[in-house]
Design a protein around this motif. Sequence first.
Motif, PDB file in Angstrom:
ATOM      1  N   LYS E 157      33.973  37.317  49.409  1.00 48.30           N
ATOM      2  CA  LYS E 157      33.748  36.202  50.799  1.00 48.30           C
ATOM      3  C   LYS E 157      32.389  35.869  50.599  1.00 48.30           C
ATOM      4  N   LEU E 158      32.290  34.296  50.483  1.00 49.14           N
ATOM      5  CA  LEU E 158      30.865  33.987  50.441  1.00 49.14           C
ATOM      6  C   LEU E 158      30.281  33.756  51.603  1.00 49.14           C
ATOM      7  N   ASP E 174      29.587  28.470  61.209  1.00 46.30           N
ATOM      8  CA  ASP E 174      30.872  28.835  61.093  1.00 46.30           C
ATOM      9  C   ASP E 174      31.012  30.154  61.568  1.00 46.30           C
ATOM     10  N   VAL E 175      30.269  31.108  61.331  1.00 44.85           N
ATOM     11  CA  VAL E 175      30.392  32.506  62.125  1.00 44.85           C
ATOM     12  C   VAL E 175      29.024  32.896  62.448  1.00 44.85           C
ATOM     13  N   TYR E 230      26.919  30.107  57.337  1.00 47.52           N
ATOM     14  CA  TYR E 230      27.830  29.117  56.846  1.00 47.52           C
ATOM     15  C   TYR E 230      29.018  29.763  55.991  1.00 47.52           C
ATOM     16  N   ARG E 231      30.265  29.568  56.076  1.00 50.34           N
ATOM     17  CA  ARG E 231      31.258  29.945  55.413  1.00 50.34           C
ATOM     18  C   ARG E 231      31.687  29.087  54.055  1.00 50.34           C
TER      19      ARG E 231
ATOM     20  N   PHE F 233      35.818  26.005  68.037  1.00 48.44           N
ATOM     21  CA  PHE F 233      34.381  26.721  67.866  1.00 48.44           C
ATOM     22  C   PHE F 233      34.133  27.604  66.777  1.00 48.44           C
ATOM     23  N   PRO F 234      32.761  27.931  66.731  1.00 49.28           N
ATOM     24  CA  PRO F 234      32.496  28.898  65.498  1.00 49.28           C
ATOM     25  C   PRO F 234      33.057  30.233  66.024  1.00 49.28           C
ATOM     26  N   LEU F 235      33.332  31.063  65.064  1.00 50.48           N
ATOM     27  CA  LEU F 235      33.834  32.430  65.165  1.00 50.48           C
ATOM     28  C   LEU F 235      32.601  33.223  65.411  1.00 50.48           C
TER      29      LEU F 235
END
Lengths: 241, 241, 241, 241, 241, 241
Positions: E157-158, E174-175, E230-231, F233-235
């Motif tokens: 996973k990056l 994103d996370v 960022y995902r 929404f973001p995780l």
Amino acid sequence: MKNKNLLVVSAHAGDFIWRAGGTIAKYVKEGANVTLIILSFGARGESNDLWNIEGQTLENVKAVRRAEIEAAAKHLGVTNYEIWDYEDYHMEITPERTLQLLQKIREVRPDIILSHGPKDAFNPDHETVSSFVFETSVLATSNGVRDVDLPCIKQAKLFGFEPHQSEISDFKPDVIVDITDTYEQKLAAMNCFKAQKHLIDYYAAKAALRGNHARRCSGKNQYKYAEAFYRFFPLVGEELI
Amino acid sequence: MKNKNLLVVSAHAGDFIWRAGGTIAKYVKEGANVTLIILSFGARGESNDLWNIEGQTLENVKAVRRAEIEAAAKHLGVTNYEIWDYEDYHMEITPERTLQLLQKIREVRPDIILSHGPKDAFNPDHETVSSFVFETSVLATSNGVRDVDLPCIKQAKLFGFEPHQSEISDFKPDVIVDITDTYEQKLAAMNCFKAQKHLIDYYAAKAALRGNHARRCSGKNQYKYAEAFYRFFPLVGEELI
Amino acid sequence: MKNKNLLVVSAHAGDFIWRAGGTIAKYVKEGANVTLIILSFGARGESNDLWNIEGQTLENVKAVRRAEIEAAAKHLGVTNYEIWDYEDYHMEITPERTLQLLQKIREVRPDIILSHGPKDAFNPDHETVSSFVFETSVLATSNGVRDVDLPCIKQAKLFGFEPHQSEISDFKPDVIVDITDTYEQKLAAMNCFKAQKHLIDYYAAKAALRGNHARRCSGKNQYKYAEAFYRFFPLVGEELI
Amino acid sequence: MKNKNLLVVSAHAGDFIWRAGGTIAKYVKEGANVTLIILSFGARGESNDLWNIEGQTLENVKAVRRAEIEAAAKHLGVTNYEIWDYEDYHMEITPERTLQLLQKIREVRPDIILSHGPKDAFNPDHETVSSFVFETSVLATSNGVRDVDLPCIKQAKLFGFEPHQSEISDFKPDVIVDITDTYEQKLAAMNCFKAQKHLIDYYAAKAALRGNHARRCSGKNQYKYAEAFYRFFPLVGEELI
Amino acid sequence: MKNKNLLVVSAHAGDFIWRAGGTIAKYVKEGANVTLIILSFGARGESNDLWNIEGQTLENVKAVRRAEIEAAAKHLGVTNYEIWDYEDYHMEITPERTLQLLQKIREVRPDIILSHGPKDAFNPDHETVSSFVFETSVLATSNGVRDVDLPCIKQAKLFGFEPHQSEISDFKPDVIVDITDTYEQKLAAMNCFKAQKHLIDYYAAKAALRGNHARRCSGKNQYKYAEAFYRFFPLVGEELI
Amino acid sequence: MKNKNLLVVSAHAGDFIWRAGGTIAKYVKEGANVTLIILSFGARGESNDLWNIEGQTLENVKAVRRAEIEAAAKHLGVTNYEIWDYEDYHMEITPERTLQLLQKIREVRPDIILSHGPKDAFNPDHETVSSFVFETSVLATSNGVRDVDLPCIKQAKLFGFEPHQSEISDFKPDVIVDITDTYEQKLAAMNCFKAQKHLIDYYAAKAALRGNHARRCSGKNQYKYAEAFYRFFPLVGEELI
């Protein structure tokens, strides 16, 4: 183009001329069946020139606009047009108006619908009409929508006009149509709106710019003037066009 | 399509089949002159199946891939193809390679160039080839670029393949080509890459999905299978297609 | 603008004229210190007109371009310019060239750098120069970058030219500069590139279009001609401008 | 800024303070004519702290909010403000409300209008107000819109507040205004909303972050605190600012 | 997190601390195997504070940075780190360096790789490293890439760091990872870079802002500090997380 | 998933099956409390197959759709569902309907809400429902919104279905859920809509494609079928998932 059904929906009096006059004239010339709907006279939002005249009235503004539309349509060769006289600025869409357009679409059975694209930075009416036309065209294809007594149609191809300030309206040319052969007609039609000299110059310059792009992208040096359009759906067909 | 010159540039062995096999076969069938350049065997990055075999060698991988390409090209009807044997993963572009492609473009004088689109989320080689082909095609049109002794050409139309994971590669279908008539040929070509069963299933499913989209956008129910492409420049022409 | 240091970096001979001639002339007129770097003569990629002459040579193309640049610069009032004679199409950036530009930036100590914006759909050289100028300008501000024996500078404001086909190059006008007062100078400078009549017409039309946008956005009816630019960073200042 | 007319339209009680308090105070200080319209008390959607008190009533919530607004406006130096008491969550726009704002815009004749930007990921009211203000400002410039008995105005510059979660609201800073000199006033105004300690900390932190960006982009180390805004149209002017 | 392999690749000395210090400390604390690669000392581009000291030398800058890294890593609990001493500003990627990273990735066999995201408005090195890490991670999964004598790995996973000016770098969270429990460690690590007081304040403020977003998005009021990432690929799993 | 509250809101009869049937079945199987709201029978816009039968009536269409929903829900294991019988094509949202959904959300107290994503190129109803659900979910969290006599809830996680033509609807997969274990149930549920054979094939193919993406992104070869979703929404959480 011969025998194709083209339906044009214009929010205000002049939109179809500035942005698609050359293309409309071309379709007429090549034998397409062109139906033009002008939703409003643009009396409130696009008639500043007329309102600058002392003692102006709404009736008179509409009368002037009507005469201009008539003359311009003649130059483009369009005989089949209707003015629906909606109020502009803001234009409101009601269920009755949706029905009215639905009826018209199912009557015309268009191969192509040409109207406003989804975004126009300075003109909320254009965005309203874009949704109105797109959504009603979807209703028109649905067999379960039985509000008008006409059979449903196949999905028409939808195209949007280039907005006035294209870049800040997120417009990218998807299709550029050569209008070299009908450019004189477009120019004549634009000149029916005499008071708007700055717009005539503007759209003459734009036609030349789009002609330059057309040559660069296609390598066809005979293209002198052109108009650009937004495509609502992907191009589907038999080859890589 | 008859007598049109189509140049296809594929980064690895199978790219042209998975993503454009039906369209290529259609062009061949309709009498186009198809030239296919395969830049690499995909020996390093796209041959995991072969490397899973104990004692595998690079020569053998290339030999297997060459046989597969040959068989697949036959199914598509392509007789005019070259494998340039660049190393993949990473593929590097040098001035010599630019010259090699420039020479080829000016020889072929393509109406259409079909290669990789600008973004591919999981495959840097595809992005490299996209720039390589686009930029060399620009050089090919410039009269001042005299590194090869062939006259410059007119701007070809450029199209990009759909990448494997289209959404995360920012791909939107600009053109969808019906391949119902040549779908069997595509399937046969795909089956030449037997070890990659999961890709055969994947691209069969994708052709069906694109066929569904083709029907929905065009109203033509005869479209069963289709392939989607990216368009590098606006469509320029005589009508609203 | 008085006493401001403006550094202009142009990839090819004519870029600075077509896209920023009016703005450059305005800065000169108002007392700014303008330094102009022209990286190449555009002999390979932007001299098709000259190469159409039988027996043309590279030396002659460069000589013609040099004379045109000289004449055009004179019309704009620019006396301080250099031609670095890089090969174009493709233009390559080397560590030596980075050093050369770094040296120049630290000498000039620009308040504003004006060069190509990040994307140009048909011109890879312009994209190369955009990165080159931006990245070197970052190096120039760093005290640890000691490859040239000149003190580091404060962050200059960076602006990008409008590309030729703005919409398909993702260009949106961030800043529109009124050039009504220097438009005649720009026209004279453009006319030094006589063989490129279609470009002169094109950029004359574009200046008028941008003038229209300038009036619409600002309400200032005295704006007749304008040029649009891309802004690399947010506008930072004392008020809502 | 002296003598400029600034119209601020805030959806709820606190929006103008959190997002533009420093800039508003600066305009007041520099002699601008600031008019502030607060469309709602935010009683339903932005008063969770108050509703957590047992036995709370709508009247009381509004009374508390009114007192806070009064105190905060005083700290910013704003004397000319109105609370229109629309219901929030959801805020609905009617033709009457459009007329009310149209009247106000034509009275104030703003050089600058400052309100909500087009997107706010968590706050549909803010998006509603953004369209409301933008569209009414367009009506205000049109000579044919005669629903109120006041002359039409020139196009004002429109700016949007930074939304609470900027990145997921597609916000990019177009203009960053230094508020170092009025930061203490902003802090005092924020402290009038005592119950919302977490928002005070949040916007204090944000002002410091924007100050950091302001320094990095401008090289001006005296900038300590700043506020960022969205620009609705391109910047049009005399130079590269 | 227990027993997961986390590989962190940082372009310069401090990047991993400012942008991911809390998350790294959390992984260490929970029993993950953390490997940290610092590609450069940031001696040229990110050591302005040190170069402001009269008589400064490159060796000394590196020595100071090394001591700071050592101290900071200790605070985060990271014992397994390497400094590869690439030159920064510009950082260049060579085939040898690709091999070096490929070797490391296949040794570490990471579940997660954490490095720079694809865009950073003011820092070209960060963009270079983002491509470098992403592309090498793709090579690492390919069985045909046999340049190093280690078996290929599964796709890790990056994730990408948040850049300094997130909005103008097209960053969206994103996370968002809660770092409330390790925030003190992050603060201690940041304080090892004493000369960069403004960055310590900046990233302390940012952690609080992200904590606010974390609470708003999740409803978990215990989240005080957070970091955003960022995902690179979609989240794939067993449920709607 | 055990004991989680999942609320699914589907615009028309079949949407929840085609786009999320496998995921819903999985949540049921794992012990979640699933509540399903079907806003309309899709009688007007999504029942073309039925209207093609001579003498069809609206009552009958609804009856057929009701039976299909019942059978499909059974296959997925969903026992708790309601059909609200809104008219579709166009679906209109009124204050009463907002209240109705608000009531339901506060009753269910969902951890997760699954409905339509913000854009669907061919289906305006889906876009209407997306706003409706999102905005009402925001109202549900606000303590000041007292229109229903139920306490406010914490922010639920919101996810959107993948639209039919994902790329032209700006959809990117944010979360891909493995449905290998419940794929047979989804297939059985889809087969309840016998007349729509082409949709069954389509979504079977799509599940396989998403399975391929799931394997490529995660390295988990056991994933055969999957569904993709948009995340509003973001995780936010405890680790890099």
